[in-house]
Design a protein around this motif. Structure first.
Motif, PDB file in Angstrom:
ATOM      1  N   SER A 180      -1.532  13.085  13.456  1.00 13.41           N
ATOM      2  CA  SER A 180      -0.682  12.688  14.577  1.00 13.41           C
ATOM      3  C   SER A 180       0.617  12.042  14.130  1.00 13.41           C
ATOM      4  O   SER A 180       1.586  11.997  14.886  1.00 13.41           O
ATOM      5  CB  SER A 180      -1.446  11.714  15.485  1.00 13.41           C
ATOM      6  N   GLY A 181       0.668  11.526  12.924  1.00 10.20           N
ATOM      7  CA  GLY A 181       1.870  10.879  12.418  1.00 10.20           C
ATOM      8  C   GLY A 181       1.600  10.220  11.080  1.00 10.20           C
ATOM      9  O   GLY A 181       0.460  10.169  10.606  1.00 10.20           O
ATOM     10  N   GLU A 182       2.660   9.721  10.449  1.00 10.18           N
ATOM     11  CA  GLU A 182       2.534   9.069   9.159  1.00 10.18           C
ATOM     12  C   GLU A 182       3.343   7.771   9.160  1.00 10.18           C
ATOM     13  O   GLU A 182       4.392   7.683   9.809  1.00 10.18           O
ATOM     14  CB  GLU A 182       3.042   9.979   8.028  1.00 10.18           C
ATOM     15  N   LEU A 183       2.833   6.789   8.448  1.00  6.98           N
ATOM     16  CA  LEU A 183       3.587   5.562   8.225  1.00  6.98           C
ATOM     17  C   LEU A 183       4.360   5.733   6.926  1.00  6.98           C
ATOM     18  O   LEU A 183       3.770   5.939   5.859  1.00  6.98           O
ATOM     19  CB  LEU A 183       2.632   4.365   8.138  1.00  6.98           C
ATOM     20  N   GLU A 184       5.678   5.629   6.999  1.00  8.28           N
ATOM     21  CA  GLU A 184       6.550   5.913   5.856  1.00  8.28           C
ATOM     22  C   GLU A 184       7.275   4.644   5.404  1.00  8.28           C
ATOM     23  O   GLU A 184       7.686   3.819   6.217  1.00  8.28           O
ATOM     24  CB  GLU A 184       7.575   6.981   6.231  1.00  8.28           C
ATOM     25  N   LEU A 185       7.407   4.510   4.094  1.00  9.04           N
ATOM     26  CA  LEU A 185       8.154   3.397   3.514  1.00  9.04           C
ATOM     27  C   LEU A 185       9.644   3.568   3.793  1.00  9.04           C
ATOM     28  O   LEU A 185      10.194   4.649   3.632  1.00  9.04           O
ATOM     29  CB  LEU A 185       7.898   3.351   2.005  1.00  9.04           C
ATOM     30  N   VAL A 186      10.306   2.486   4.201  1.00 11.93           N
ATOM     31  CA  VAL A 186      11.743   2.521   4.481  1.00 11.93           C
ATOM     32  C   VAL A 186      12.545   2.057   3.276  1.00 11.93           C
ATOM     33  O   VAL A 186      13.534   2.689   2.885  1.00 11.93           O
ATOM     34  CB  VAL A 186      12.075   1.656   5.715  1.00 11.93           C
ATOM     35  N   CYS A 187      12.127   0.960   2.662  1.00 19.79           N
ATOM     36  CA  CYS A 187      12.895   0.404   1.547  1.00 19.79           C
ATOM     37  C   CYS A 187      11.954  -0.168   0.499  1.00 19.79           C
ATOM     38  O   CYS A 187      11.034  -0.932   0.832  1.00 19.79           O
ATOM     39  CB  CYS A 187      13.848  -0.669   2.068  1.00 19.79           C
ATOM     40  N   TRP A 188      12.152   0.213  -0.745  1.00 27.26           N
ATOM     41  CA  TRP A 188      11.349  -0.297  -1.858  1.00 27.26           C
ATOM     42  C   TRP A 188      11.698  -1.762  -2.121  1.00 27.26           C
ATOM     43  O   TRP A 188      12.859  -2.166  -2.051  1.00 27.26           O
ATOM     44  CB  TRP A 188      11.614   0.531  -3.110  1.00 27.26           C
ATOM     45  N   SER A 189      10.678  -2.558  -2.433  1.00 27.73           N
ATOM     46  CA  SER A 189      10.883  -3.981  -2.690  1.00 27.73           C
ATOM     47  C   SER A 189      10.364  -4.330  -4.076  1.00 27.73           C
ATOM     48  O   SER A 189       9.152  -4.283  -4.319  1.00 27.73           O
ATOM     49  CB  SER A 189      10.162  -4.822  -1.624  1.00 27.73           C
ATOM     50  N   ASN A 190      11.275  -4.655  -4.991  1.00 32.53           N
ATOM     51  CA  ASN A 190      10.857  -5.054  -6.336  1.00 32.53           C
ATOM     52  C   ASN A 190      10.072  -6.370  -6.314  1.00 32.53           C
ATOM     53  O   ASN A 190       9.213  -6.608  -7.163  1.00 32.53           O
ATOM     54  CB  ASN A 190      12.084  -5.198  -7.244  1.00 32.53           C
ATOM     55  N   GLU A 191      10.369  -7.193  -5.341  1.00 33.35           N
ATOM     56  CA  GLU A 191       9.660  -8.465  -5.232  1.00 33.35           C
ATOM     57  C   GLU A 191       8.178  -8.252  -4.945  1.00 33.35           C
ATOM     58  O   GLU A 191       7.323  -8.985  -5.453  1.00 33.35           O
ATOM     59  CB  GLU A 191      10.291  -9.295  -4.119  1.00 33.35           C
ATOM     60  N   LEU A 213       0.833  -1.209   0.000  1.00 39.42           N
ATOM     61  CA  LEU A 213       0.000   0.000   0.000  1.00 39.42           C
ATOM     62  C   LEU A 213       0.865   1.254   0.000  1.00 39.42           C
ATOM     63  O   LEU A 213       0.550   2.237  -0.692  1.00 39.42           O
ATOM     64  CB  LEU A 213      -0.916  -0.011   1.224  1.00 39.42           C
ATOM     65  N   LEU A 214       1.961   1.239   0.746  1.00 40.93           N
ATOM     66  CA  LEU A 214       2.864   2.391   0.765  1.00 40.93           C
ATOM     67  C   LEU A 214       3.567   2.573  -0.574  1.00 40.93           C
ATOM     68  O   LEU A 214       3.806   3.710  -1.018  1.00 40.93           O
ATOM     69  CB  LEU A 214       3.909   2.218   1.877  1.00 40.93           C
ATOM     70  N   MET A 215       3.908   1.480  -1.253  1.00 38.61           N
ATOM     71  CA  MET A 215       4.584   1.593  -2.545  1.00 38.61           C
ATOM     72  C   MET A 215       3.630   2.071  -3.639  1.00 38.61           C
ATOM     73  O   MET A 215       4.059   2.711  -4.602  1.00 38.61           O
ATOM     74  CB  MET A 215       5.207   0.250  -2.930  1.00 38.61           C
ATOM     75  N   ARG A 245       2.415   7.368  -4.416  1.00 37.34           N
ATOM     76  CA  ARG A 245       3.627   7.894  -5.062  1.00 37.34           C
ATOM     77  C   ARG A 245       4.570   8.595  -4.088  1.00 37.34           C
ATOM     78  O   ARG A 245       5.773   8.711  -4.353  1.00 37.34           O
ATOM     79  CB  ARG A 245       3.247   8.842  -6.194  1.00 37.34           C
ATOM     80  N   ILE A 246       4.061   9.085  -2.929  1.00 36.05           N
ATOM     81  CA  ILE A 246       4.950   9.736  -1.960  1.00 36.05           C
ATOM     82  C   ILE A 246       5.389   8.753  -0.877  1.00 36.05           C
ATOM     83  O   ILE A 246       6.140   9.130   0.034  1.00 36.05           O
ATOM     84  CB  ILE A 246       4.280  10.967  -1.317  1.00 36.05           C
ATOM     85  N   ASN A 247       4.942   7.516  -0.966  1.00 38.06           N
ATOM     86  CA  ASN A 247       5.404   6.425  -0.099  1.00 38.06           C
ATOM     87  C   ASN A 247       5.162   6.679   1.391  1.00 38.06           C
ATOM     88  O   ASN A 247       5.954   6.237   2.235  1.00 38.06           O
ATOM     89  CB  ASN A 247       6.890   6.157  -0.320  1.00 38.06           C
ATOM     90  N   LYS A 248       4.090   7.364   1.705  1.00 37.16           N
ATOM     91  CA  LYS A 248       3.708   7.553   3.109  1.00 37.16           C
ATOM     92  C   LYS A 248       2.204   7.778   3.191  1.00 37.16           C
ATOM     93  O   LYS A 248       1.588   8.284   2.243  1.00 37.16           O
ATOM     94  CB  LYS A 248       4.466   8.715   3.749  1.00 37.16           C
ATOM     95  N   ILE A 249       1.625   7.403   4.319  1.00 36.45           N
ATOM     96  CA  ILE A 249       0.179   7.526   4.521  1.00 36.45           C
ATOM     97  C   ILE A 249      -0.067   7.993   5.950  1.00 36.45           C
ATOM     98  O   ILE A 249       0.511   7.439   6.893  1.00 36.45           O
ATOM     99  CB  ILE A 249      -0.551   6.187   4.277  1.00 36.45           C
ATOM    100  N   PRO A 250      -0.926   8.994   6.165  1.00 41.85           N
ATOM    101  CA  PRO A 250      -1.254   9.431   7.527  1.00 41.85           C
ATOM    102  C   PRO A 250      -1.906   8.310   8.336  1.00 41.85           C
ATOM    103  O   PRO A 250      -2.663   7.500   7.806  1.00 41.85           O
ATOM    104  CB  PRO A 250      -2.220  10.598   7.306  1.00 41.85           C
ATOM    105  N   LEU A 251      -1.608   8.277   9.625  1.00 44.87           N
ATOM    106  CA  LEU A 251      -2.191   7.262  10.490  1.00 44.87           C
ATOM    107  C   LEU A 251      -3.706   7.390  10.574  1.00 44.87           C
ATOM    108  O   LEU A 251      -4.412   6.387  10.772  1.00 44.87           O
ATOM    109  CB  LEU A 251      -1.585   7.364  11.899  1.00 44.87           C
ATOM    110  N   GLU A 252      -4.228   8.612  10.424  1.00 43.10           N
ATOM    111  CA  GLU A 252      -5.681   8.810  10.475  1.00 43.10           C
ATOM    112  C   GLU A 252      -6.380   8.097   9.322  1.00 43.10           C
ATOM    113  O   GLU A 252      -7.478   7.567   9.485  1.00 43.10           O
ATOM    114  CB  GLU A 252      -6.011  10.306  10.442  1.00 43.10           C
TER     115      GLU A 252
END
Length: 470
Positions: A191-202, A141-143, A146-153
């Motif tokens: 309150s915060g965002e869940l952010e992608l750390v590393c892209w996974s081609n798999e 979902l994060l990938m 396009r900005i690789n992050k989603i608000p917790l709300e």
């Protein structure tokens, strides 16, 4: 929440308009209700508020709460009725008692059966298999965004559909530091965002691409055409013009939902197919392959795809079904269901099915009986006590069904009228065959026999007097 979405800028594109954007689509077909998918939505109507109340009670040290607490949180718990009526509808789940025997407001606790189910549910959330699958879905979902992050709300809006545990930020997220992390958000009211750390081609491979690779045995090349699985409701009619457009649309190149195609004109068929691929992949990330329309549009607004999602839902009823049950609109992925049943199950869906089975069970003489047995016994009692009460109850039930159907967008009036007529015929038969009506008819025949015997005795005495006189 509103301030979050106000701070999001949505790109607008201009371009040529296609068949999908013209008003001809509205005139080409009429939406037809799919009763199997409607049932899949409606059967969970009380499950979500019931589990919310269960979690509230379980979180209390005393393992019980006053009914006033549940009443004050009715909206957040999404309780559809008066809380006390909702509680009393499920005696196999909730227990009502007065603390110390002198309490003014009743307190609510949980039955041993529901506590056993809750223990099994916690085992599901704690299993390594489930946590890994959930982490993979969040990563995908994060990938897709396009900005690789989603608000917790926004994730909280989708928590039920994604199968997230209540405390996922503290328990699950830290276990996958190479997948994602929680960061502070610059958005107002977030309150915060869940952010992608590393892209996974798999993981950046869609469900449709996996199927295409399997069917074509490795001959599939990226960017080639992939046809979406389509299935229409019985009675759905598409004219030749619409069918030709669908065939041409299916032959367009398939752009992966993990690619950014916002450069395409928002009104082009290519953009329409890419938006359908994005929405199709997101729907596959949900445990029940369905989600409330408002929730998915909130996510689409953050991704800058709200208008494209709305267009896809309107133009492709063979891919996405829009159910109007439960006084809201629910998007259902058609190829995720067969004959109204979910095709791919998982541990959490199995756990929720156990809850629904317990909800449909009532207690009688310290024994568990099914809801069908309850209905039969209830019909017998009503027939013996008061036929008019039974008739009033049946009238209320049939009336609510008719009202429920009228609230939907697509109504089958003939079938609803048939159901009401059948209920009325059934009620007439119940009144005629009720024990009370039998006693009433027996009493009337007895009184008639007594009156006849009295008249015969009077006539006999009169004849005797006349014979004496003569």
């Amino acid at each position: 929440m509103k301030s979050i979405f106000r701070s999001i800028s949505i790109r607008r594109h201009s371009g040529h308009r296609t068949f999908a954007d013209t008003s001809a689509v509205e005139d080409t077909y009429k939406f037809v209700r799919d009763r199997g998918l409607d049932h899949a939505v409606e059967r969970e109507k009380n499950l979500r508020p019931l589990l919310s109340i269960k979690d509230l009670i379980r979180s209390e040290p005393a393992k019980s709460v006053p009914i006033s607490v549940i009443t004050s949180q009715k909206d957040s718990l999404r309780v559809p009725l008066r809380p006390i009526e909702f509680i009393r509808s499920f005696p196999s789940v909730f227990q009502e008692f007065l603390p110390g025997g002198i309490g003014i407001h009743p307190h609510i606790s949980l039955t041993p059966e529901i506590l056993n189910h809750d223990a099994d549910e916690q085992l599901v959330y704690g299993s390594e298999t489930y946590k890994q699958g959930l982490a993979d879905r969040l990563l995908k979902l994060l990938m897709i965004n396009r900005i690789n992050k989603i608000p917790l709300e926004i994730l909280d809006l989708l928590k039920w559909d994604l199968g997230l545990p209540k405390d996922y930020v503290e328990t699950m997220v830290p276990e996958f530091p190479d997948y994602f992390r929680v960061i502070k958000s610059k958005l107002r009211g977030c309150s915060g965002e869940l952010e992608l750390v590393c892209w996974s081609n798999e993981h950046a491979v869609s469900v449709l691409e996996k199927k295409a690779r399997t069917l074509r045995k490795g001959e599939y090349t990226k960017g080639s055409a992939i046809a979406f699985p389509m299935k229409f409701s019985n009675g759905f009619v598409v004219d030749k013009k619409m069918k030709k457009w669908i065939d041409d649309w299916q032959k367009l190149p398939y752009i992966s939902p993990y690619e950014n195609a916002l450069h395409l004109s928002a009104t082009s068929d290519e953009s329409d197919k890419w938006a359908a691929a994005v929405l199709h992949e997101i729907m596959n990330l949900f445990v029940s392959k369905k989600v409330e329309k408002d929730a998915i549009l909130h996510l689409g607004e953050f991704m800058g795809l709200r208008s494209r999602f709305k267009r896809v839902l309107h133009n492709h009823p063979g891919i996405f079904y829009l159910s109007s049950k439960l006084r809201t609109h629910t998007v259902v992925l058609r190829d995720g269901y067969k004959r109204g049943m979910l095709i791919e199950s998982n541990e959490l869906v199995t756990s929720r099915n156990r809850y629904m089975k317990l909800m449909n069970t009532v207690k009688k003489d310290n024994k568990a009986v099914s809801s069908s047995s309850k209905k039969e016994d209830k019909g017998k009692v009503e027939g013996e006590v008061c036929d008019t009460d039974a008739k009033a109850e049946n009238d209320d039930i049939s009336g609510s069904d008719v009202e429920d159907d009228r609230q939907g967008d697509f109504v089958d009036d003939d079938e609803d009228d048939d159901e009401v007529d059948q209920n009325q015929d059934l009620e007439r038969g119940r009144r005629n065959s009720s024990p009370r009506s039998g006693r009433r008819s027996f009493g009337n025949s007895g009184s008639r026999d007594k009156a006849q015997s009295r008249r015969s005795k009077i006539s006999l005495k009169t004849e005797k007097k006349r014979s004496r006189m003569y």
